[in-house]
Design an enzyme around this catalytic site. Sequence first.
Site, mmCIF file in Angstrom:
data_model
loop_
_atom_site.group_PDB
_atom_site.id
_atom_site.type_symbol
_atom_site.label_atom_id
_atom_site.label_comp_id
_atom_site.label_asym_id
_atom_site.label_seq_id
_atom_site.Cartn_x
_atom_site.Cartn_y
_atom_site.Cartn_z
ATOM 1 N N GLU A 9 49.405 42.735 52.228
ATOM 2 C CA GLU A 9 49.909 41.801 53.237
ATOM 3 C C GLU A 9 50.918 42.431 54.187
ATOM 4 O O GLU A 9 51.022 42.041 55.336
ATOM 5 C CB GLU A 9 50.558 40.592 52.542
ATOM 6 C CG GLU A 9 49.542 39.727 51.821
ATOM 7 C CD GLU A 9 50.193 38.575 51.076
ATOM 8 O OE1 GLU A 9 51.176 38.022 51.593
ATOM 9 O OE2 GLU A 9 49.709 38.237 49.983
ATOM 10 N N ASP A 82 49.045 39.329 47.552
ATOM 11 C CA ASP A 82 49.902 38.932 46.426
ATOM 12 C C ASP A 82 49.172 38.051 45.416
ATOM 13 O O ASP A 82 48.233 37.346 45.744
ATOM 14 C CB ASP A 82 51.119 38.156 46.961
ATOM 15 C CG ASP A 82 51.982 39.020 47.856
ATOM 16 O OD1 ASP A 82 51.801 40.247 47.824
ATOM 17 O OD2 ASP A 82 52.814 38.450 48.582
ATOM 18 N N ASP A 84 49.516 35.108 44.133
ATOM 19 C CA ASP A 84 49.909 33.704 44.076
ATOM 20 C C ASP A 84 48.912 32.922 44.938
ATOM 21 O O ASP A 84 47.967 33.508 45.464
ATOM 22 C CB ASP A 84 51.365 33.511 44.523
ATOM 23 C CG ASP A 84 51.628 34.030 45.932
ATOM 24 O OD1 ASP A 84 50.654 34.333 46.653
ATOM 25 O OD2 ASP A 84 52.800 34.144 46.313
ATOM 26 N N GLU A 86 48.994 31.605 47.905
ATOM 27 C CA GLU A 86 48.816 32.020 49.292
ATOM 28 C C GLU A 86 48.120 33.386 49.348
ATOM 29 O O GLU A 86 47.269 33.618 50.203
ATOM 30 C CB GLU A 86 50.160 32.068 50.017
ATOM 31 C CG GLU A 86 50.883 30.737 50.102
ATOM 32 C CD GLU A 86 50.137 29.675 50.914
ATOM 33 O OE1 GLU A 86 49.425 30.039 51.873
ATOM 34 O OE2 GLU A 86 50.253 28.482 50.565
ATOM 35 N N TYR A 285 60.883 44.200 48.285
ATOM 36 C CA TYR A 285 60.530 43.080 49.152
ATOM 37 C C TYR A 285 61.555 41.937 49.085
ATOM 38 O O TYR A 285 62.015 41.585 47.999
ATOM 39 C CB TYR A 285 59.145 42.567 48.754
ATOM 40 C CG TYR A 285 58.540 41.703 49.806
ATOM 41 C CD1 TYR A 285 58.372 42.198 51.093
ATOM 42 C CD2 TYR A 285 58.162 40.405 49.531
ATOM 43 C CE1 TYR A 285 57.830 41.416 52.077
ATOM 44 C CE2 TYR A 285 57.609 39.615 50.511
ATOM 45 C CZ TYR A 285 57.456 40.115 51.786
ATOM 46 O OH TYR A 285 56.931 39.339 52.753
ATOM 47 N N ARG A 287 61.299 38.699 50.199
ATOM 48 C CA ARG A 287 60.893 37.296 50.053
ATOM 49 C C ARG A 287 60.281 37.115 48.670
ATOM 50 O O ARG A 287 59.104 37.342 48.457
ATOM 51 C CB ARG A 287 59.905 36.914 51.161
ATOM 52 C CG ARG A 287 60.569 36.867 52.528
ATOM 53 C CD ARG A 287 59.653 36.313 53.586
ATOM 54 N NE ARG A 287 58.821 37.351 54.157
ATOM 55 C CZ ARG A 287 59.087 37.990 55.304
ATOM 56 N NH1 ARG A 287 60.161 37.692 55.995
ATOM 57 N NH2 ARG A 287 58.272 38.908 55.750
ATOM 58 N N HIS A 330 56.334 38.914 43.258
ATOM 59 C CA HIS A 330 57.063 40.164 43.517
ATOM 60 C C HIS A 330 58.160 40.355 42.482
ATOM 61 O O HIS A 330 58.428 39.479 41.685
ATOM 62 C CB HIS A 330 57.692 40.142 44.902
ATOM 63 C CG HIS A 330 56.713 39.919 46.000
ATOM 64 N ND1 HIS A 330 56.463 38.670 46.519
ATOM 65 C CD2 HIS A 330 55.910 40.766 46.663
ATOM 66 C CE1 HIS A 330 55.547 38.763 47.460
ATOM 67 N NE2 HIS A 330 55.187 40.024 47.584
#
Length: 780
Positions: A9, A82, A84, A86, A285, A287, A330
């Site tokens: 991403e 990632d 998850d 999303e 990362y 976020r 993450h």
Amino acid sequence: MAKNLLIVESPAKAKTIEGYLGKDFTVKSSYGHIRDLVKSEDAIDIANGFTQKYEVPADKKQVVNELKKLAKEADIIWLASDEDREGEAISWHLFETLGLKDANTRRIVFHEITKPAILKAIESPRKIDYNLVNAQQARRVLDRLVGFELSPVLWKKIKPSLSAGRVQSVAVRLIVEREREINKFKPEAAYRVVAVFTTGKNREVFKAELPTRFVQQSDAEKFLNDCADAIFNISSLETKPSKRAPAAPFTTSTLQQEASRKLGFSVSRTMSLAQRLYESGKITYMRTDSVNLSDTALDAAAKEINSAFGEKYYQFRKYKTKSAGAQEAHEAIRPTYFNHHTTDGDSAEVRLYELIWKRSIASQMSEALFEKTTAKISISTRKDELVANGEVLRFDGFLKVYLESSDEEEENKNDHNSENAILPPLTKGQQLNLRDLNATERFTRPPARNTEASLVKKLEELGIGRPSTYAPTISTIQNRGYVVKEDREGKTRNYHVLTLINKKVVKEQKSEITGAEKAKLFPTDIGVVVNDFLVQHFNGIVDYHFTAGVEKKFDEIAQGLEDWTKMLHKFYEPFHQEVEETIKTADKARGERDLGIDPKSDKKVSVRIGRYGPFVQIGEAVEGEEKPAYASLRAGQMIETITLEEALELFKLPKKIGVFEDKEMTVAIGKFGPYIRHNSMFYSLPKGVDPLDVDEKAGIEIIENKRQADADKLIKSFKEDPEMRIENGRWGPYIKSGKLNVKIPKGKEAAELTYEDCKVLADAAEKEPKKPAKKFAKKK
DNA sequence: CAGTGAGCGAGCTTCCGCTTGACTT
């Protein structure tokens, strides 16, 4: 030619991974989501199982085209977004949009960007998890339905362009309700008794406090009088060990909170600084909702602590996430290299880096050990006992590098607290000398107003919003005008202090400033009206637990236990019914409030929101009769709290105060405070002058003073053009050409500039592009 | 740094989450 295309991403991630994988792999980034629902009304076909219509937004076309091309050339495409909801959806969108084939597409996931983790992931690929994708679609569709059905209701019933949504509307509600709690709050006063004793040969000093407070002044006075001839002894002495453990490493939300408290950064400033640190490879990362550190990170931290501080400072720790909605794709936010105690870059970046380093290192360090001493002091003339608390640090442990702060600490910093000081050596039964004794009136405090960061904390606790949206949400509610971040001046409050001096009680009145706020969030009138409307008609959506409820459903979908279209139907039908019903039956909401009757005119005084903001109106508009009088509210005033008196004050200004040089002088209050308007010029009133007190004589004086000050500033003026002049400003001389201020270039002497020189400079300055009004101006 | 506050209607606004720029100072 590379045989493998791996897509993640984030481009910074791509760069790192490319280094791990060698030349058989091309690693590229999707830059987040590559598709979104179309903006138009037909984005979701509700009757047809909520079928969605997606498009690639203009700014993503280039990325998609490049990925398409590379995908065609590659033998195997690895989707490594990632792990998850999303992230899974991003992989699915990539699969669909790039026209990938099952046969040569692999889905892989990893939680940390390390070589072993990635190699391991490549060894165990899987298929796209469609349950997870469905859960994301349900989330996306629900948010669109809520946002795009609710907002138009507001346009019809309140004002165009307003917005509502699952996340932002709850954020606004939190601010509105907190403001109401504060307005409702009645402070209660009570006397707090503090004694100062001396002991030993060196007359060492320490403080003790009475655990109870006196509501009545007379009781406090009696206590002090009783103490005048009393003997004070240590009645008990207790020492207990205590310890403190470090906090977990940073998540997005805790980083925003600490950076706000310790460094004074807004949440968006914190995020953009963190982004810079991330892109330059200094931190992981930024976020994330995880408090986990990777095994390699744990090893590196252990090594660093052992070598920098010694073995006894090291303590292995594993943290568990506390927030319910965490998806933990993450690691926690940590430095990439623990042996870099600091970094280069601008000072804000450095300070944020050091905060992250300290917090991460401390999280793997040993506890701090204290010895807490409580001494009780008997009073020969009373039953009450005074208490002195002391704390001695026996081993600093993690405190060597980091101490977490808290909102409560911020609150209490004005209260001169004697708690946890160091006590001198004391023995049981020892008699003490009283040095000072006083009783100070203290007040209970209303709940604290929210900062940006404390609002993020609450949203996270409620499971509302995600690490990537906290900062944008805080901006949205401010950009929509629902909430403002402001400083407000406090009010003066009197309090009493009773002091025992020479065995007599002396009463004193002192004053303090209370309620002053810095960078706090306040609701606006429109925010209040929108919130109340939503609470009245759509309570289910703005309920604090709505998100938690639907998140549970999304989890069931993700586990394959619930059908996503069924879930959406169950939600949508009653919701849509409410929308229709509200459009049909609800009154227009203007936040109108009646304040009472104007004693002068005997007419009704009311406030409401108008086209240009909140205003007061005296009387009612009736055809054929005189128009009502109107006045806008001032900064800091709100419909909900303005009083009749304050409202009537607004009509005393603007006021004509007389004539000077054949032109009228008018006193008014503007954005920058009270001023006199004269001959199309503005003259600010000196600080502290009540605009209602300014008469003709005072007005003329103010105008003449200002002219004198301007004349004093003048270095040079020109016959050719009275608008052109050179003045002395705060930072040195500058050219004033009409409304434009022009800097004088280095090396030029202000007094020697000719009219032509100034003209050339002014013309050049005029042509320069003007800076945009706002940082993120409207999109086209 | 104003004072304003009627009504009509066309055309527009709006969500949340995942990513960075491209702009200033």
